[in-house]
Structure formats: C-alpha cells, structure tokens
Write a protein that holds these residues in place. Sequence first.
Motif, PDB file in Angstrom:
ATOM      1  N   GLU A 273       0.479 -25.540  -3.837  1.00  0.00           N
ATOM      2  CA  GLU A 273       1.015 -25.549  -2.481  1.00  0.00           C
ATOM      3  C   GLU A 273       1.563 -26.952  -2.225  1.00  0.00           C
ATOM      4  N   PHE A 274       2.397 -27.073  -1.177  1.00  0.00           N
ATOM      5  CA  PHE A 274       3.086 -28.334  -0.930  1.00  0.00           C
ATOM      6  C   PHE A 274       2.708 -28.918   0.427  1.00  0.00           C
ATOM      7  N   PHE A 275       2.517 -30.233   0.439  1.00  0.00           N
ATOM      8  CA  PHE A 275       2.309 -30.935   1.701  1.00  0.00           C
ATOM      9  C   PHE A 275       3.593 -30.885   2.527  1.00  0.00           C
ATOM     10  N   GLU A 276       3.444 -30.941   3.820  1.00  0.00           N
ATOM     11  CA  GLU A 276       4.609 -31.096   4.691  1.00  0.00           C
ATOM     12  C   GLU A 276       5.103 -32.534   4.585  1.00  0.00           C
TER      13      GLU A 276
ATOM     14  N   GLU B 271      -6.497 -37.607 -15.546  1.00  0.00           N
ATOM     15  CA  GLU B 271      -7.262 -36.368 -15.596  1.00  0.00           C
ATOM     16  C   GLU B 271      -6.325 -35.204 -15.304  1.00  0.00           C
ATOM     17  N   SER B 272      -6.175 -34.312 -16.249  1.00  0.00           N
ATOM     18  CA  SER B 272      -5.209 -33.223 -16.115  1.00  0.00           C
ATOM     19  C   SER B 272      -5.631 -32.217 -15.055  1.00  0.00           C
ATOM     20  N   VAL B 273      -4.645 -31.649 -14.391  1.00  0.00           N
ATOM     21  CA  VAL B 273      -4.871 -30.554 -13.463  1.00  0.00           C
ATOM     22  C   VAL B 273      -4.885 -29.260 -14.277  1.00  0.00           C
TER      23      VAL B 273
ATOM     24  N   LEU C 253      -6.808 -24.861  -6.457  1.00  0.00           N
ATOM     25  CA  LEU C 253      -5.531 -25.111  -5.799  1.00  0.00           C
ATOM     26  C   LEU C 253      -5.180 -26.579  -5.943  1.00  0.00           C
ATOM     27  N   VAL C 254      -3.890 -26.890  -6.130  1.00  0.00           N
ATOM     28  CA  VAL C 254      -3.429 -28.263  -6.122  1.00  0.00           C
ATOM     29  C   VAL C 254      -2.321 -28.385  -5.091  1.00  0.00           C
TER      30      VAL C 254
END
Length: 279
Positions: free
Chosen positions: A257-260, A248-250, A217-218
């Motif tokens: 998912e997104f941070f609030e 460094e590639s993901v 997950l990123v």
Amino acid sequence: MRVGNPDRGSTRRYFAGLTAFAAIAWPVLFCRSTSAALGSDQLTIAEWEAIWTRVLERHVDEAGRIDFAGLKGDRTDLDRVVAFIAAVDPASAPARFPSLASRLAYDINAYNALAMKGVLDAGVPESFGALGRLWFFSLRGVEIGSRSTSLYSFENDVIRSIGDPRVHFALNCMVVSCPRLPRTAFTAAALDRELDRAARSFIAENRNVRLDPQSRLVYLSAIFDFYTKDFLAQSPTLIAYINRYRGESVPLDYRVEFFEYDWTINAQTGRARSPLARE
C-alpha cells in the motif's frame, strides 16, 4: 509531474487532461526571455557545481529542510546557478557533458535548483494544492539551455528517458514527501555512488518504507506508485526493487500500500501562505 495519491483513477485522469492542456498552453502563456542568462556560460561545470553546493550548505539543514526565509535575503548564488542553467545544458553544449553521468548529474542539480527558485519566486506557499501543482510543474516556464520548458517536461522527457529509476530518490520539488535534499551537488565522477546512497537513505526511512508484519503489509512512499513503471523496468516487483537497497529484505509476498504524498513545503521556518496553497 509529482502528482497523485493512493486513490488513483479519476484524479489521475483529471490531471492527465490538465497536463495535456498545459503542454500546449504554457509556451504561449509563460515563456520568458533568456537575456538574463547572457554571459553565465563562462562558468565551468565544476564552478557551477561549487556555487550550487554553497547554496545547499548555507540553506539546507541535515534533515533536508530548506531555509527559504534566509534565501530571500541571500539569493545571489542561487540566481547564478539558475542563470547558468538558462544558458547551458547538455543539448546546447554537448562537448561540456562528455558522459552519461555528466549529463545526468547536471539534470538532477538543475531540476533541484529550478524547483528551489520556483518555490522562492512563488512566495514560499505553505503547501501545493491541486491547482498549485499544475502551475508549478506544468504551466510555469523554466529556461534550460536557452529553451523554455517546464519541470514536468524536463523530468519526464529528459531525465526519466535516461532510464535510471534512482533519480526518483534525488529529484526534489521542495515538499515534505520528497527525498531528503543533499547538502552537496551531484557530480559526474561520483554519481553512481551518490545515487546508490540516495536510494539507500530514502528506502531506510520509516516514512518511505514501513512494514506491518502482523498484516503482512508494506507501506511505500507514493513515489513508488507514481513511477511504478520505472522501477519495474529493473525488477519484477516493487518489493524486489527496494530489497536491492535494504539491509533487511521485505518478504516478497507482502501486500503493498502507498502513503499519501505530503505536499507541504519543506521549509525550516517562516512558511507563509500564497495562492498556490489553494485547491
């Protein structure tokens, strides 16, 4: 307008309706005279950028936090920067902005200066609640090139239309989740390098891009959620886009998912509540 959260849907539809209303209402309710800007167009672009750099050097620290307490007693240069914006822009004086880079550098600097002054004029609220965001971005009139508009319209109708998603790592509405505010003005001569540097800096910060290898997950800044369309215009996926600016590639098969978004004003000291902080 930098509004939104990972629980999209009804909240976005609500703000879309309010923003549509604001687009009609704000010119009647919030326009101001441009008389204060008279004579400010005598500055050159280089002089204007130098004054804005002086504001940033004096009142922004290395972490990008703003000394609003100090600005309250030292706002002459900021007011000069904003007065120039009120008098001059690429639409009103195209000869002064001969290249796309000169127009975009102006737009980014102008947006950031107008946002800084807006927070200062609002009394430096502790944070922007829902209604505060509506007022700050859509209902509050700003003057650009002798025309009244809003930060929302300026960003979406002018800046985003240029088609460079790196602007989202440079535009700053003075809250914690915004990109780090630089301590120098953006310039036409170095804009491509400056935007690349802003993108790499933003994406390198753990608060904006964080990997969870165990869950594959990123987590990404909500900016990637707000402006997904802009990033996908240049890359097939959000991960592919951020990999352009990472050492460094993901892995491309990671879930996203997104941070609030944190709407706390990014002030160094002296935060004080104001009505904008209320929902």
